[in-house]
Write a protein that holds these residues in place. Structure first.
Motif, PDB file in Angstrom:
ATOM      1  N   LYS A  27      37.670   6.974  -3.142  1.00  0.00           N
ATOM      2  CA  LYS A  27      39.356   6.951  -2.854  1.00  0.00           C
ATOM      3  C   LYS A  27      39.663   8.168  -1.963  1.00  0.00           C
ATOM      4  CE  LYS A  27      40.148   4.364  -7.176  1.00  0.00           C
ATOM      5  NZ  LYS A  27      40.763   4.385  -8.401  1.00  0.00           N
ATOM      6  N   THR A  29      38.687  11.163  -1.575  1.00  0.00           N
ATOM      7  CA  THR A  29      38.335  12.469  -1.888  1.00  0.00           C
ATOM      8  C   THR A  29      37.769  13.182  -0.887  1.00  0.00           C
ATOM      9  OG1 THR A  29      36.851  12.054  -3.390  1.00  0.00           O
ATOM     10  CG2 THR A  29      38.907  12.254  -4.399  1.00  0.00           C
ATOM     11  N   TYR A  62      45.637   4.821  -0.015  1.00  0.00           N
ATOM     12  CA  TYR A  62      45.265   6.366  -0.078  1.00  0.00           C
ATOM     13  C   TYR A  62      45.267   6.845   1.432  1.00  0.00           C
ATOM     14  CZ  TYR A  62      43.777   5.283  -4.777  1.00  0.00           C
ATOM     15  OH  TYR A  62      43.550   5.007  -6.091  1.00  0.00           O
ATOM     16  N   SER A  65      42.705  12.333  -0.988  1.00  0.00           N
ATOM     17  CA  SER A  65      42.891  12.666  -2.366  1.00  0.00           C
ATOM     18  C   SER A  65      42.513  14.273  -2.812  1.00  0.00           C
ATOM     19  CB  SER A  65      42.474  11.622  -3.165  1.00  0.00           C
ATOM     20  OG  SER A  65      42.912  10.379  -2.807  1.00  0.00           O
ATOM     21  N   ILE A 107      47.326  13.676  -2.156  1.00  0.00           N
ATOM     22  CA  ILE A 107      47.120  14.353  -3.353  1.00  0.00           C
ATOM     23  C   ILE A 107      46.316  15.386  -3.131  1.00  0.00           C
ATOM     24  CG2 ILE A 107      46.075  14.193  -5.652  1.00  0.00           C
ATOM     25  CD1 ILE A 107      46.202  10.892  -5.213  1.00  0.00           C
TER      26      ILE A 107
END
Length: 250
Positions: A27, A29, A62, A65, A107
């Motif tokens: 996702k 990251t 996304y 992240s 994020i």
């Protein structure tokens, strides 16, 4: 780069290169695939004399992240630092202008990465958060430097201290100086902006970006050193490791 890679690089318009983060497993990251892919992609931009503008974007819901759970656990164990590979500053160091088309959630370090771009487009429905303190450790990735620069001190301070989630629409209401559009319009807006830049001579774009970002590039290392020093203290707390183990991805 092939479509199977975590990061795809391709021209999407004359003189406009798109770097697309698309690690669906993680996702987006900062997995090994994303990290290596971004570093390779930005290195390739420098080898492309026909490139005048870069659009940095993600996939589906996304954008990026931030650190993986394993990376955060390593930091809590005192192994390594976010400075081991300066992923966060790639857009700032890129010689041509970079537009962050943040069509999905941004994020933690992923949001910070987007803020290091020269121009930013956010999606109304998406979540943007600097959630470092949710786990009890202080922000890194240059967050304490670039967020006040781009968002203003008051909002940046609130976002970092509270670690709350903010929808793009809410940030728009708070007066952030970026366009905020429906998320399905983010890429189109960024591409239109990129094409406007691409009409200008590359030499002039490079010279102006270098001038406008010089003070940021010069001031950043001191803040990074301070963030690393805070990490040495805040990551060492037992409750931080516990929060990373139990709250990550929740």
């Amino acid at each position: 780069m092939s479509a199977e890679k975590a990061v795809d690089l391709q021209f999407v318009a004359p003189h406009v290169l798109q770097i697309r983060m698309q690690d669906r497993v993680s996702k987006n990251t900062f997995s090994e695939g994303i990290t290596e892919g971004l570093m390779e992609a930005f290195a390739e931009v420098e080898r492309q004399p026909d490139c005048k503008v870069v659009i940095l974007t993600g996939y589906d819901n996304y954008f990026a992240s931030g650190g993986t759970q394993e990376q955060l656990m390593n930091l809590s164990d005192g192994r390594g630092a976010f400075t081991d590979r300066a992923l966060y500053s790639l857009p700032l160091q890129c010689p041509v202008p970079v537009i962050s088309a943040m069509q999905g959630h941004g994020i933690g370090g992923g949001f910070v990465l987007g803020m290091f771009a020269d121009l930013v487009v956010l999606g109304r429905e998406n979540i943007y958060t600097t959630n470092f303190m949710r786990y009890g450790f202080t922000p890194g990735m240059g967050a304490t430097f670039i967020l006040p620069q781009k968002l203003g001190l008051a909002l940046a301070t609130e976002m970092m201290l509270s670690a709350n989630n903010y929808r793009g629409e809410e940030l728009q209401q708070r007066g952030i100086p970026f366009p905020v559009v429906p998320r399905d319009k983010v890429m189109a807006h960024a591409l239109e902006l990129a094409q406007t830049l691409a009409e200008k001579p590359r030499v002039s774009l490079v010279a102006l970006k270098d001038h406008l970002s010089a003070s940021l590039r010069e001031a950043l290392p001191a803040t990074i050193a301070q963030e690393v020093a805070m990490h040495a203290v805040t990551f060492a707390q037992p409750e931080v490791k516990s929060k990373i183990a139990t709250l990550f991805g929740a």
